[in-house]
Enzyme design. Structure first.
Site, PDB file in Angstrom:
ATOM      1  N   CYS A   1       1.131   3.940   4.063  1.00  0.00           N
ATOM      2  CA  CYS A   1       2.091   3.930   5.174  1.00  0.00           C
ATOM      3  C   CYS A   1       3.464   3.544   4.641  1.00  0.00           C
ATOM      4  O   CYS A   1       3.662   2.422   4.206  1.00  0.00           O
ATOM      5  CB  CYS A   1       1.697   2.886   6.212  1.00  0.00           C
ATOM      6  SG  CYS A   1       0.242   3.311   7.154  1.00  0.00           S
TER       7      CYS A   1
ATOM      8  N   GLU B   1      -8.461  32.590   2.046  1.00  0.00           N
ATOM      9  CA  GLU B   1      -8.529  31.193   1.600  1.00  0.00           C
ATOM     10  C   GLU B   1      -9.056  31.149   0.170  1.00  0.00           C
ATOM     11  O   GLU B   1      -9.957  31.896  -0.192  1.00  0.00           O
ATOM     12  CB  GLU B   1      -9.451  30.417   2.563  1.00  0.00           C
ATOM     13  CG  GLU B   1     -10.056  29.136   2.049  1.00  0.00           C
ATOM     14  CD  GLU B   1      -9.029  28.031   1.765  1.00  0.00           C
ATOM     15  OE1 GLU B   1      -8.085  27.854   2.559  1.00  0.00           O
ATOM     16  OE2 GLU B   1      -9.185  27.360   0.727  1.00  0.00           O
TER      17      GLU B   1
ATOM     18  N   ASP C   1      -0.369  29.035   6.924  1.00  0.00           N
ATOM     19  CA  ASP C   1      -0.458  27.567   6.958  1.00  0.00           C
ATOM     20  C   ASP C   1      -0.701  27.051   5.535  1.00  0.00           C
ATOM     21  O   ASP C   1      -1.779  26.557   5.222  1.00  0.00           O
ATOM     22  CB  ASP C   1      -1.614  27.169   7.894  1.00  0.00           C
ATOM     23  CG  ASP C   1      -1.760  25.660   8.029  1.00  0.00           C
ATOM     24  OD1 ASP C   1      -0.880  24.915   7.577  1.00  0.00           O
ATOM     25  OD2 ASP C   1      -2.785  25.228   8.594  1.00  0.00           O
TER      26      ASP C   1
ATOM     27  N   CYS D   1       3.319  21.777   6.397  1.00  0.00           N
ATOM     28  CA  CYS D   1       3.263  20.317   6.277  1.00  0.00           C
ATOM     29  C   CYS D   1       4.394  19.810   5.396  1.00  0.00           C
ATOM     30  O   CYS D   1       4.408  18.654   4.994  1.00  0.00           O
ATOM     31  CB  CYS D   1       1.907  19.878   5.738  1.00  0.00           C
ATOM     32  SG  CYS D   1       1.488  20.650   4.187  1.00  0.00           S
TER      33      CYS D   1
ATOM     34  N   CYS E   1      -8.436   0.025   6.717  1.00  0.00           N
ATOM     35  CA  CYS E   1      -7.118   0.626   6.897  1.00  0.00           C
ATOM     36  C   CYS E   1      -6.844   0.825   8.388  1.00  0.00           C
ATOM     37  O   CYS E   1      -7.710   1.281   9.127  1.00  0.00           O
ATOM     38  CB  CYS E   1      -7.099   1.962   6.165  1.00  0.00           C
ATOM     39  SG  CYS E   1      -5.738   3.028   6.606  1.00  0.00           S
TER      40      CYS E   1
ATOM     41  N   CYS F   1       0.837  -1.200   0.000  1.00  0.00           N
ATOM     42  CA  CYS F   1       0.000   0.000   0.000  1.00  0.00           C
ATOM     43  C   CYS F   1       0.870   1.247   0.000  1.00  0.00           C
ATOM     44  O   CYS F   1       1.905   1.288   0.641  1.00  0.00           O
ATOM     45  CB  CYS F   1      -0.906  -0.019   1.226  1.00  0.00           C
ATOM     46  SG  CYS F   1      -1.894   1.466   1.431  1.00  0.00           S
TER      47      CYS F   1
ATOM     48  N   GLN G   1      -8.019  19.316   8.947  1.00  0.00           N
ATOM     49  CA  GLN G   1      -6.896  18.464   9.366  1.00  0.00           C
ATOM     50  C   GLN G   1      -7.385  17.045   9.623  1.00  0.00           C
ATOM     51  O   GLN G   1      -8.438  16.858  10.229  1.00  0.00           O
ATOM     52  CB  GLN G   1      -6.265  19.026  10.634  1.00  0.00           C
ATOM     53  CG  GLN G   1      -5.465  20.298  10.415  1.00  0.00           C
ATOM     54  CD  GLN G   1      -4.071  20.042   9.859  1.00  0.00           C
ATOM     55  OE1 GLN G   1      -3.634  18.910   9.710  1.00  0.00           O
ATOM     56  NE2 GLN G   1      -3.377  21.115   9.536  1.00  0.00           N
TER      57      GLN G   1
END
Ligand code: SAH
Length: 478
Positions: free
Chosen positions: A81, A358, A407, A434, A164, A78, A308
């Protein structure tokens, strides 16, 4: 020579940005999928270039002290991960180092300086089942039946798996209902090659605090045959609050189209996040979370809006952003890339006023509605690209800011946006990122422009993946 198919012994010493083990065999660098720093392995070369190559693990000779039994049987195939076979402690260490290395290598900061401003990564107590959102692609299995699951790494072939280990247990039942419906009414999944068929993806979201569930079906048409039957069946599941249909007829990798229609229930789901008072110094979340929260904010979330994915960590992340902002109640605050106003509304209680910017219109509408349901009257929101709205308002003399929170998505802030931030000369900048690489690039620009990096804290929003979130505080050099 290091040719394709050759077997070599490799000591893995590092991890690439994509989560591949990096090691050397007689000075030749190899990137090895599923290998972990500390592993001694026998690897087979799968691709050999002049200066480096790729290989796969043939045999683990001596396992790394960080190697663990991964709970998900699909973790190697997968694409979700990349580092599930690494102990959680090892993952946190790796992520901390990644942020540190990027700040030094890309940001150009001095090592000793970075060590003096970096605070320990904020991890999770229980790093599984943390995701409140999942997007499951639909396709056809080898036997011709409809399947759903996850894309195998770097491909569009689907691994059938409806449970999952990072997602909520509710996903399984919801997907079962959709698969059964498709079988019963002969509804074809979307086929990327022929561009025919109906269901492309199912987006499932859960409000962890509210227990409300959302299912948004991404469909290659304006309508799904028998959609009312599916909506009714899904609405019968516990917590189901919104069933909607998103139209995406484009031949594209982008999952969601721009048009969404509610099939049943409310147009949004709700969730609540708690605000924690962190006080002076480096916050210890074990202590903080045992205390009463200082407040909480309710959010309404549309299918298309960003929210999030890890609410447990988001409470910590936003509380840190609020703490770093150092508000006294008077400040004018800009919240750039504000989404549905999450950070804005966390800050509003301690600020004079907040202005959020935004690009997604639905998100801005959610943000305004979120301010209203929380009785927050000092937050305003504008639709537009930060790099356009900010310079325009600044040039019109309509903008001032004591504190700016930014952000951005992975690509970081646009240069026009950074330049306007510098022109506005806020006392403090809180950068939530991120992607440590674009963060480092942008911090360099801000620090060259007169700011000093004061605090850096990585937060693990995405356990078992290579991704890491970082909150930084910059102050204006006087
Ligand atoms: N601060 C919010 C959202 C962060 S994600 C939160 O924590 O929930 C980044 C957001 O930036 C997304 O909502 C995305 O739609 C928005 N975005 C992307 N590009 C943008 C741009 N150029 N200008 C303004 N917003 C943008």
């Amino acid at each position: 020579m290091f040719d394709k198919n050759r077997l070599v012994k490799v000591s893995i010493t590092d991890l690439s940005d994509e989560g591949m083990g990096i090691g050397k065999a007689d000075g030749y660098t190899l990137f090895v999928k599923d290998a972990i720093p500390g592993d001694e392995i026998e690897a087979r070369i799968t691709k050999a270039k002049k200066n480096y190559g790729f290989a796969r693990v043939e045999k683990v000779i001596t396992p790394s002290p960080f190697r663990v039994e991964a709970p998900c049987p699909y973790h190697r195939s997968c694409g979700g991960c990349q580092i599930q076979a690494m102990s959680y402690e090892g993952q946190l260490k790796f992520k901390e180092q990644k942020v540190r290395n990027d700040l030094i290598r890309i940001g150009g900061f001095d090592e000793a300086f970075i060590d003096s401003v970096m605070e320990p990564i904020v991890g999770m107590d229980d790093p599984f089942r943390y995701r409140n959102k999942a997007q499951f692609p639909f396709g056809t299995g080898n036997d011709g039946s409809v399947i759903t699951g996850f894309y195998a790494g770097r491909t569009h072939s689907i691994i059938a798996n409806t449970d999952c280990a990072l997602g909520v247990p509710e996903n399984e039942e919801i997907l079962k209902v959709i698969l059964q419906f498709m079988k019963e009414f002969h509804i074809q999944p979307y086929n990327e090659e022929t561009h025919k068929g109906y269901i492309r993806h199912a987006l499932i979201r859960k409000g962890f605090a509210s227990g409300q569930m959302m299912v948004c079906l991404v469909v290659n048409d304006d309508k799904l045959p028998k959609e009312e039957v599916l909506a009714k069946r899904l609405m019968a599941l516990p917590g189901m609050t919104n069933v909607s249909l998103n139209v995406n007829k484009e031949a594209t990798n982008v999952i969601m189209g721009t048009k969404t229609r509610t099939l049943s229930g409310e147009p949004v789901i709700e969730d609540t996040l708690r605000i924690y008072e962190l006080g002076e110094g480096v916050a210890d979340f074990q202590t903080v979370l045992g205390k009463e929260p200082a407040g909480q904010v309710r959010f309404r979330i549309s299918p298309l809006s960003f929210y999030q994915v890890n609410p447990v960590q988001t409470e910590k992340l936003y509380s840190l952003a609020l703490n770093y902002a150092g508000l006294t109640g008077q400040e004018t605050v800009l919240d750039l890339y504000c989404g549905i106003g999450t950070i804005s509304l966390f800050l509003a209680g301690k600020a004079g006023k907040v202005l959020g910017i935004e690009t997604i219109d639905d998100a801005v509408r959610d943000a305004r509605e979120n301010a209203r349901i929380n009785h927050i009257e000092n937050a305003e929101f504008i639709t537009g690209n930060a790099e356009e709205v900010l310079p325009r308002m600044y040039n019109e003399g309509k903008l001032s800011a004591d504190v700016i929170v930014t952000d951005p998505p992975r690509k970081g802030c646009d240069e026009a946006c950074l330049n306007t931030i510098l022109s506005l000369e806020p006392k403090r900048i809180v950068y939530v990122s991120c992607d440590p690489a674009t963060l480092s690039r942008d911090l360099k620009i801000l620090c060259d422009g007169g700011y000093r990096l004061e605090r850096v804290r990585p937060v693990d929003q995405f356990p078992h993946t290579v991704h890491v979130e970082t909150v930084c505080l910059l102050t204006l050099n006087l």
